[in-house]
Structure formats: structure tokens, C-alpha cells
Design a protein around this motif. Structure first.
Motif, PDB file in Angstrom:
ATOM      1  N   CYS A  40       0.829  -1.203   0.000  1.00  0.00           N
ATOM      2  CA  CYS A  40       0.000   0.000   0.000  1.00  0.00           C
ATOM      3  C   CYS A  40       0.861   1.249   0.000  1.00  0.00           C
ATOM      4  CB  CYS A  40      -0.906   0.010   1.228  1.00  0.00           C
ATOM      5  SG  CYS A  40      -1.960  -1.450   1.328  1.00  0.00           S
ATOM      6  N   LYS A  60      -4.733  -7.298   4.745  1.00  0.00           N
ATOM      7  CA  LYS A  60      -6.019  -6.828   4.258  1.00  0.00           C
ATOM      8  C   LYS A  60      -6.285  -5.420   4.776  1.00  0.00           C
ATOM      9  CE  LYS A  60      -8.161 -11.446   4.191  1.00  0.00           C
ATOM     10  NZ  LYS A  60      -9.266 -12.273   4.732  1.00  0.00           N
ATOM     11  N   ASP A  61      -6.922  -4.623   3.942  1.00  0.00           N
ATOM     12  CA  ASP A  61      -7.356  -3.304   4.395  1.00  0.00           C
ATOM     13  C   ASP A  61      -8.325  -3.476   5.564  1.00  0.00           C
ATOM     14  OD1 ASP A  61      -5.897  -2.031   2.433  1.00  0.00           O
ATOM     15  OD2 ASP A  61      -7.553  -1.974   1.002  1.00  0.00           O
ATOM     16  N   LYS A  77      -3.870  -0.247  12.342  1.00  0.00           N
ATOM     17  CA  LYS A  77      -2.751   0.438  11.697  1.00  0.00           C
ATOM     18  C   LYS A  77      -1.395   0.014  12.251  1.00  0.00           C
ATOM     19  CE  LYS A  77      -5.292   4.589  10.332  1.00  0.00           C
ATOM     20  NZ  LYS A  77      -5.390   6.073  10.449  1.00  0.00           N
TER      21      LYS A  77
END
Length: 391
Positions: free
Chosen positions: A34, A146-147, A151
Motif C-alpha cells: 500500500c 487486508k485493508d 494500523k
């Protein structure tokens, strides 16, 4: 990885390092995934009075001649860094017990970074700890990202599909029967990729070669692994390998029965001086040291300084092939080195079409090729043509 033995009492060992580390520089090609969000203020860098404390957790013994030892060796490399101290615990099962181990490392030892090294630790245990301690960073090996994950959770990949392909080439040259044996623990995507890659490497040399696979069902079942190795040899497989946590039983069984072996996780040549061909090795120390240096510089997952996914293979020195054994011919070495050069320059794609699975279905169409980090390969649930045996 998982182990089906009762957990014995294991004391934590803290190693404080006063050795100076060399200069560190991470290149952008080592960090994939990402896109990082805009940089925020860096976190305070640990000082000599308050070093960075990193915790390592293993599912098996740290001297197991396999997966857990490979991580313990990586931890030892990190312990050489200035301003870093480490704490470790071995033989921690993939149960709520690992969550308690992580809590203790955070609360009792002041760990702000954790490397829970087993696949089964991740969900739900690491995710639970990540939400419970949002200031602590957790990094998992070979765990698809995975999104929507917290965080403070990151994933890193050491692509063993590349050295597995090379090991398959070496195995094909050594085989006289045209049958190779592979002892497989669990049919998860990362394991299937490597079984398939080994097979494709072997079939690039001998297109008719067969890889007979036996699935044991878990990461460490020595009795079943010995039975599987003997069964494969009885079926005329003359090169035996595996992806279980500890290949000691498999390799020594192959050596006793006079067939070749190919290792996994670490260099296991000492177990089979006559029949060991080569092996697929992790280089966790390189990855761990890069993370430690970035964190020491104030970069984190939370402030965007560290991306959620880190991946690398042979080119990045995240993995390697074990030195060739005495039984490996010069012709085989030349073929493997030629393939290695093509992997390094990007001219060789391991997974390219047309490619069929072992049930005859086209899984990659003609003209299509995938990089190892393509999502289609990250969710692999099939075995390539040439592999006999299913979970």
C-alpha cells in the motif's frame, strides 16, 4: 507455524547488545504494498538509556533445525544492533497463551515491537493485542495483509518460491526415477506456492517428472513425517523434501535409506553428508534489521514511515539457496545458476500461462504471467500439474 506437542516451561532470554551497527539504507524496491500516507512527525528515537525492545515468539524450539531456528537466528542478528535489546519465548502454542505471552512482553519487558513468527498467531491473537495496545507494532511473516487491519499491524514476505524453483531444478537433475517426494503440512497459499514452484522448477528440466505430495495436517508431527518420508521412498521417490517446521526426521530418513534430500528453512547439510543436495533458506536477520533501523529512526506503521507490506526475494537477499552438496553435478549447478540469473533480472516468471492444475483446469491462461506478489497467487488454492496428492 504450529506444533502439536505440549508446551514446556520456557524462560525468556533477554540479550542486550553493545556492538555498533553498520550504516543502514533501505531502498524503495524492498518495500511494496500500500502507498504510505503523508509523513507525520516521527516518533521519539530510543536512546541509550531506553533502548528499543523487540519481542520474538516461536511456536517450537529455537534449535529445531527448521522454521523456528531460522527465526531465532534472525533474532540473533538483530541483537547485534546498537540500542536494541531483544526478548524471546519458544514453544508457545497458537492459542490464547500466545496473547498472554505478548501482553507479558509489553508490560513486563517494555517491548514496543513484536514479531509473532507463527502463521496461526495472527488471527485472532495478534489482532486482539494490536487493538489492545495501539502504540505497539506487530509484524507478521507471510501473512496476507487486508485493508481494515489495525494500523499497528504489518506483514512481511520472504518469497521462498524463487529458491524453491531452483531447488526443483537441482532435484530433477539428481533424480533417476522421475519421482520426487514432498511432505506438506497445511494447504495454505504460501505453502502451495512453494510446492508448485518446486514442481515447476523440476519440470523445466524434465517435463514428465512427478512430485508426490503427502499432507500431514500440521506443522510439526515427527511420527507422521517419518511415515510420509518412508512412504514416498517406497513409491520410488529418490529426492525427498518438505515444508514442515522441522525437516530433521525427513532428511535423516532419506539419508538412511540412500536417497537424496533437499532442505528447508536453514542449511541442514550436516544431517545428510551424502545425500543433501541443497535447500531453501530464509534470511530473517536482513528483514528484522531493516525494521529495527527504521523504527530507531522514528518511523512506524502508524505514522506512515513503514508500509504495511514488505516483500522481497533473492534480489533483496530476503532468502537464499543453501550451498550445493557433493552429489550435485556441475551440469545441475550451471542450470540452477542460469535460472537464478533470470530470476534476478526479471526475465523468468515462475507462474505463467498456459498453466494447468493437477485436475486439468487452466489456472493461468496463455500469455498471462504473475509476479509473486500478485493477489491471485496470494490466494492460491490449487496444485500445479505434475503434483500427485491432495489435502
Amino acid at each position: 507455524m504450529s506444533q502439536q506437542t505440549q508446551r514446556g516451561f520456557s524462560r525468556r532470554t533477554i540479550i542486550r547488545s553493545l556492538l555498533a551497527a553498520g550504516a543502514f539504507g533501505a531502498t524503495s524496491r524492498l518495500w511494496t504494498g500500500c502507498t504510505a500516507p503523508p509523513q507525520q512527525a516521527a516518533s521519539p528515537t530510543p536512546t541509550a538509556e531506553k533502548p528499543l525492545t523487540i519481542g520474538f515468539i516461536y511456536v517450537g524450539a529455537k534449535d529445531d533445525y527448521g522454521y523456528n531456528q531460522s527465526h531465532a537466528e534472525g533474532k540473533a542478528a538483530v541483537a547485534q544492533l546498537s540500542g536494541v535489546q531483544t526478548v524471546e519465548e519458544a514453544s508457545v502454542p497458537e492459542t490464547k497463551e500466545v496473547a498472554e505471552t505478548m501482553r507479558n512482553m509489553i508490560k513486563d519487558n517494555g517491548a514496543t515491537v513484536l514479531f509473532p513468527t507463527s502463521y496461526g498467531y495472527f488471527n485472532p491473537h495478534s489482532l486482539q493485542i494490536a487493538r489492545e495496545f495501539p502504540e505497539v507494532q506487530l509484524f507478521h511473516p507471510n501473512q496476507p495483509y487486508k485493508d481494515g487491519y489495525p494500523k499497528n499491524v504489518g506483514s512481511f514476505f520472504s518469497e521462498l518460491a524463487e529458491p524453491a524453483y531452483l531447488a526443483g531444478i537441482i532435484a530433477a537433475y539428481a533424480s533417476k526415477t522421475g519421482k520426487l517426494g514432498f511432505v506438506v503440512p497445511k494447504p495454505i497459499p504460501v505453502v502451495l506456492r512453494e510446492v508448485n514452484s518446486f514442481t515447476l522448477g523440476a519440470r523445466s528440466v524434465k517435463p514428465s517428472i512427478v512430485v508426490q505430495a503427502i499432507f500431514t495436517g500440521d506443522w510439526s508431527l515427527p511420527v507422521k513425517e517419518a511415515e510420509a518420508a518412508n512412504s514416498l521412498i517406497d513409491q520410488n521417490a529418490d529426492v525427498i523434501t518438505g515444508r514442515v517446521d522441522n525437516l530433521k526426521v525427513i532428511i535423516t530418513t532419506a539419508e538412511k535409506r540412500g536417497v537424496f534430500s533437499s532442505g528447508y528453512h536453514i542449511n541442514q547439510a550436516s544431517l545428510a553428508p551424502k545425500g543433501y543436495l541443497t535447500g531453501v533458506e530464509w534470511n530473517w536477520g536482513k528483514i528484522y534489521a531493516q525494521y529495527a533501523e527504521l523504527i530507531r529512526a522514528g518511523k512506524t506503521l502508524m505514522n506512515g514511515g513503514i508500509p504495511p507490506i514488505v516483500a522481497g526475494g533473492l534480489k533483496e537477499d530476503f532468502c537464499r539457496l543453501s550451498p550445493y552438496g557433493a552429489a550435485v553435478s556441475s551440469e545441475a549447478q550451471k542450470a540452477a545458476e542460469a535460472a537464478r540469473a533470470k530470476l534476478l533480472d526479471g526475465s523468468l516468471a515462475i507462474f505463467k500461462g498456459e498453466l494447468k492444475d493437477n485436475k486439468g483446469n487452466v489456472v493461468i491462461p496463455s500469455g498471462i504471467s504473475y509476479t509473486l506478489q500478485d493477489p491471485k497467487l496470494q490466494s492460491m488454492n490449487w496444485l500445479v500439474e505434475g503434483v500427485r496428492g491432495n489435502p
